[in-house]
Design a protein around this motif. Structure first.
Motif, PDB file in Angstrom:
ATOM      1  N   ASN A  63       0.824  -0.827  -0.142  1.00 25.88           N
ATOM      2  CA  ASN A  63      -0.351   0.150   0.090  1.00 25.88           C
ATOM      3  C   ASN A  63       0.614   1.144  -0.094  1.00 25.88           C
ATOM      4  O   ASN A  63       2.099   0.941   0.755  1.00 25.88           O
ATOM      5  CB  ASN A  63      -0.473   0.350   1.412  1.00 25.88           C
ATOM      6  CG  ASN A  63      -1.963   1.115   1.542  1.00 25.88           C
ATOM      7  OD1 ASN A  63      -1.616   2.131   1.095  1.00 25.88           O
ATOM      8  ND2 ASN A  63      -3.209   0.669   1.334  1.00 25.88           N
ATOM      9  N   ALA A  64       0.446   2.490  -0.512  1.00 25.89           N
ATOM     10  CA  ALA A  64       1.237   3.184  -0.226  1.00 25.89           C
ATOM     11  C   ALA A  64       1.770   4.017   0.438  1.00 25.89           C
ATOM     12  O   ALA A  64       2.621   4.167   0.909  1.00 25.89           O
ATOM     13  CB  ALA A  64       1.259   4.297  -2.092  1.00 25.89           C
ATOM     14  N   GLU A 350       1.469  11.782   5.582  1.00 28.79           N
ATOM     15  CA  GLU A 350       2.049  12.541   3.887  1.00 28.79           C
ATOM     16  C   GLU A 350       2.579  13.957   5.270  1.00 28.79           C
ATOM     17  O   GLU A 350       3.680  14.245   4.134  1.00 28.79           O
ATOM     18  CB  GLU A 350       0.832  12.944   3.588  1.00 28.79           C
ATOM     19  CG  GLU A 350       0.420  11.281   2.455  1.00 28.79           C
ATOM     20  CD  GLU A 350      -0.821  10.716   4.005  1.00 28.79           C
ATOM     21  OE1 GLU A 350      -0.951  10.348   4.966  1.00 28.79           O
ATOM     22  OE2 GLU A 350      -1.513   9.969   2.372  1.00 28.79           O
ATOM     23  N   SER A 351       1.582  13.975   6.116  1.00 24.42           N
ATOM     24  CA  SER A 351       2.335  15.614   7.031  1.00 24.42           C
ATOM     25  C   SER A 351       3.672  15.872   7.180  1.00 24.42           C
ATOM     26  O   SER A 351       4.582  16.445   7.111  1.00 24.42           O
ATOM     27  CB  SER A 351       1.195  16.329   7.429  1.00 24.42           C
ATOM     28  OG  SER A 351      -0.322  16.517   7.479  1.00 24.42           O
ATOM     29  N   CYS A 352       3.953  14.470   8.228  1.00 21.34           N
ATOM     30  CA  CYS A 352       5.187  14.281   8.212  1.00 21.34           C
ATOM     31  C   CYS A 352       5.985  14.642   7.700  1.00 21.34           C
ATOM     32  O   CYS A 352       7.244  15.034   7.350  1.00 21.34           O
ATOM     33  CB  CYS A 352       4.913  13.169   9.331  1.00 21.34           C
ATOM     34  SG  CYS A 352       3.946  12.933  10.743  1.00 21.34           S
ATOM     35  N   SER A 353       6.104  13.827   6.264  1.00 25.45           N
ATOM     36  CA  SER A 353       6.608  13.308   6.053  1.00 25.45           C
ATOM     37  C   SER A 353       7.319  14.858   4.744  1.00 25.45           C
ATOM     38  O   SER A 353       8.605  14.778   4.611  1.00 25.45           O
ATOM     39  CB  SER A 353       6.462  12.166   4.374  1.00 25.45           C
ATOM     40  OG  SER A 353       5.567  12.940   3.423  1.00 25.45           O
ATOM     41  N   GLY A 381       8.499  11.676  -2.507  1.00 26.18           N
ATOM     42  CA  GLY A 381       9.222  12.210  -3.768  1.00 26.18           C
ATOM     43  C   GLY A 381       7.460  12.820  -4.977  1.00 26.18           C
ATOM     44  O   GLY A 381       7.814  13.679  -4.788  1.00 26.18           O
ATOM     45  N   SER A 382       6.887  11.582  -4.350  1.00 28.71           N
ATOM     46  CA  SER A 382       6.034  12.038  -5.831  1.00 28.71           C
ATOM     47  C   SER A 382       5.051  12.524  -5.666  1.00 28.71           C
ATOM     48  O   SER A 382       4.393  13.605  -5.861  1.00 28.71           O
ATOM     49  CB  SER A 382       5.389  10.142  -6.297  1.00 28.71           C
ATOM     50  OG  SER A 382       4.942   9.684  -4.959  1.00 28.71           O
ATOM     51  N   ASN A 401      -0.852   7.729  -1.903  1.00 29.32           N
ATOM     52  CA  ASN A 401      -1.290   6.571  -3.543  1.00 29.32           C
ATOM     53  C   ASN A 401      -0.890   6.094  -4.596  1.00 29.32           C
ATOM     54  O   ASN A 401       0.830   7.064  -5.232  1.00 29.32           O
ATOM     55  CB  ASN A 401      -2.635   6.640  -4.029  1.00 29.32           C
ATOM     56  CG  ASN A 401      -2.548   8.648  -4.804  1.00 29.32           C
ATOM     57  OD1 ASN A 401      -2.017   7.825  -6.234  1.00 29.32           O
ATOM     58  ND2 ASN A 401      -2.880   9.295  -4.488  1.00 29.32           N
ATOM     59  N   TRP A 402      -0.332   5.440  -5.705  1.00 31.78           N
ATOM     60  CA  TRP A 402       0.541   4.445  -5.792  1.00 31.78           C
ATOM     61  C   TRP A 402      -0.061   5.401  -7.465  1.00 31.78           C
ATOM     62  O   TRP A 402       0.897   5.517  -8.792  1.00 31.78           O
ATOM     63  CB  TRP A 402       0.166   3.622  -6.687  1.00 31.78           C
ATOM     64  CG  TRP A 402       0.741   2.656  -5.437  1.00 31.78           C
ATOM     65  CD1 TRP A 402      -0.356   1.031  -4.641  1.00 31.78           C
ATOM     66  CD2 TRP A 402       1.438   2.322  -5.389  1.00 31.78           C
ATOM     67  NE1 TRP A 402       0.543   0.714  -3.442  1.00 31.78           N
ATOM     68  CE2 TRP A 402       2.232   1.321  -4.185  1.00 31.78           C
ATOM     69  CE3 TRP A 402       3.034   3.115  -5.180  1.00 31.78           C
ATOM     70  CZ2 TRP A 402       2.638   0.702  -2.857  1.00 31.78           C
ATOM     71  CZ3 TRP A 402       4.093   3.242  -5.047  1.00 31.78           C
ATOM     72  CH2 TRP A 402       3.878   1.788  -3.578  1.00 31.78           C
ATOM     73  N   GLY A 403      -1.753   6.140  -7.397  1.00 30.64           N
ATOM     74  CA  GLY A 403      -1.498   7.061  -8.305  1.00 30.64           C
ATOM     75  C   GLY A 403      -0.807   8.300  -8.972  1.00 30.64           C
ATOM     76  O   GLY A 403      -0.491   8.433 -10.440  1.00 30.64           O
TER      77      GLY A 403
END
Ligand SMILES: Cc1cc2nc3c(=O)[nH]c(=O)nc-3n(C[C@H](O)[C@H](O)[C@H](O)COP(=O)(O)OP(=O)(O)OC[C@H]3O[C@@H](n4cnc5c(N)ncnc54)[C@H](O)[C@@H]3O)c2cc1C
Length: 438
Positions: A63-64, A350-353, A381-382, A401-403
């Motif tokens: 999972n992404a 996502e916020s932490c990354s 990165g994406s 997400n993978w998209g």
């Protein structure tokens, strides 16, 4: 203090960014206002509060968001360490005891010799000091004004009004067809899902009776009357025909054999890779399970894979595609970086990354080294690439997400499960190699 960085907001992104800078022996002043004044969803006095769900979502590396967490583990993320320390059983998800989680982060930051936590509201940004703004989706009013002055108030938004996004490959093109309204333009960009009267009647009936999500804040009620972002279900409740004069208007969208439709749902390309499509005009406040059930009644979307569901809530975020570069740095002032939900990433992890990306690059800048662009084969990165390179006119927050990950030629030929494995392996291998260059 030499090379001191101001971080505004000790939520998820700010706490992570402070930790990452301290690891690199850079002094940090970490400002947090919650002990002075909490926002309407905060309940704790400690830092890095999970204000709603206590889950950091899937831990599965197919999972992404699972891969995103693994990438962050490789980068010694404080938030992931805290989550693992405070983990509680939740199947394949990384769920936590929120007080234990927040307490762990708070202790680690207060005891760190490079970090000074300052319990204060920042009202005005001092642009001469290197600063990371991580004040989140509910940034205080004074700071909103100050950010507005720096980025321009037209590029600072106050709420999400997001329509769902589905993968292109999950749209049934035996039913849907490509066409622009009145065939304007040289290419046929939209995907159209046609409905006859019977199909529309069922869809309308299910839509008006579907369950809506609980609101987090009273102020959100105002959104209901704001015509520009009216939820599709609210519009549907105005009358049986209302949608067919609005987003489901069939005019100029005859079928390829020339026959007429009673209603047409349009989907618009959402990303440069052309594998994600959003449902035009489908801002919605339905629960996620109801979105899946009701929107799958749309012909052509019977098996639609939802990459993001629609949401409507208060959310301060800037127009990152116009304002930020690949390092999370403001294009117009090299001292100012943004991180977290305010950049248009969506979600705790996502916020932490995004805090990690800002901190690593802030450190590079202060050490007078070249800043680094995270590879688009990785989930980190994406996501970063998405928020700076997507269409600035329709910019809305995005989850992992993978998209959005760079397409792999080899993955085109394989089945869905294998595809995820290929993307996951590529992301993790790329991150391993990338980290060696840091
Ligand atoms: C109501 C709501 C519910 C959400 N639920 C979820 C969920 O269940 N799962 C999920 O993954 N994501 C959720 N999100 C989205 C998002 O992931 C979280 O908001 C996440 O906490 C964002 O991290 P952040 O670091 O950007 O902001 P935050 O974690 O909100 O941190 C920002 C910090 O800045 C502080 N601050 C603000 N202004 C100032 C100032 N002027 N001076 C000093 N400090 C300031 C705030 O007090 C806060 O502590 C939700 C968002 C909202 C608004």
């Amino acid at each position: 203090m030499k090379n001191t960085v101001n971080i505004i907001g000790a939520g998820l992104a700010g706490s992570e960014a402070a930790w990452q800078l301290a690891k690199r022996k850079i002094n940090v002043r970490l400002y947090e206002k919650k002990t002075i004044e909490r926002n309407p969803v905060q309940k704790l006095n400690t830092l890095a509060e999970l204000v709603c769900s206590n889950s950091l979502r899937s831990n599965d590396i197919k999972n992404a968001v699972g891969v995103l967490k693994e990438e962050m583990r490789m980068l010694d993320s404080l938030i992931i360490k805290a989550a693992e320390y405070a983990q509680i059983p939740a199947g394949g998800s990384l769920a936590v005891d929120r007080e234990k989680f927040s307490q762990y982060v708070t202790e680690k930051l207060y005891e760190n010799e490079f970090i000074e936590v300052i319990e204060q509201e920042v009202k005005e940004i001092d642009e001469s000091i290197p600063t990371i703004i991580c004040s989140g989706p509910l940034t205080s009013q004074n700071l909103q004004n100050s950010i507005g002055k720096i980025v321009g108030k037209d590029y600072f938004y106050f709420y999400d009004a997001v329509a769902p996004i589905v993968t292109k490959e999950s749209i049934d093109m035996n039913i849907a067809f490509r066409k622009n309204r009145y065939e304007k333009g040289e290419t046929q960009d939209y995907i159209n899902c046609p409905m006859n009267k019977e199909q529309y009647t069922l869809f309308h009936q299910e839509l008006v009776n579907a369950q809506t999500a609980e609101k987090h804040l009273d102020k959100e009620k105002e959104l209901k009357v704001f015509e520009g972002c009216m939820p599709v279900e609210v519009m549907a409740k105005r009358g049986f025909d209302t949608l067919t004069y609005g987003p489901l208007k069939p005019a100029g969208l005859r079928n390829l054999d020339g026959t007429n439709n009673f209603a047409v749902v349009q989907l618009r390309q959402d990303n440069a890779a052309d594998n994600l499509y959003n449902l035009v005009g489908f801002q919605t406040n339905l629960t996620w399970s109801e979105q899946k059930r009701v929107f799958r009644l749309i012909p052509g979307l019977g098996k639609a894979e939802f990459i993001r569901y629609g949401v409507m809530h208060l959310n301060n975020f800037i127009n990152s595609p116009l304002l930020l570069n690949e390092y999370n740095q403001l294009k117009t002032n090299k001292n100012i970086f943004f991180a977290g939900q305010i950049t248009g990433v969506e979600g705790y992890v996502e916020s932490c990354s995004s805090g990690i990306i800002a901190a690593i690059n802030m450190a590079k800048m202060l050490e007078e080294k070249e800043m680094v662009k995270f590879p688009t084969e990785t989930v980190m990165g994406s996501l970063q690439n998405y928020i700076i390179s997507t269409d600035s006119k329709n910019f809305q927050p995005m989850k992992a997400n993978w998209g959005i990950v760079k397409e792999l030629e080899i993955a085109k030929k394989v089945k869905k499960e294998e595809k995820k494995e290929l993307y996951s392996n590529k992301a993790l291998d790329t991150m391993k190699t990338f980290i060696k260059t840091l």
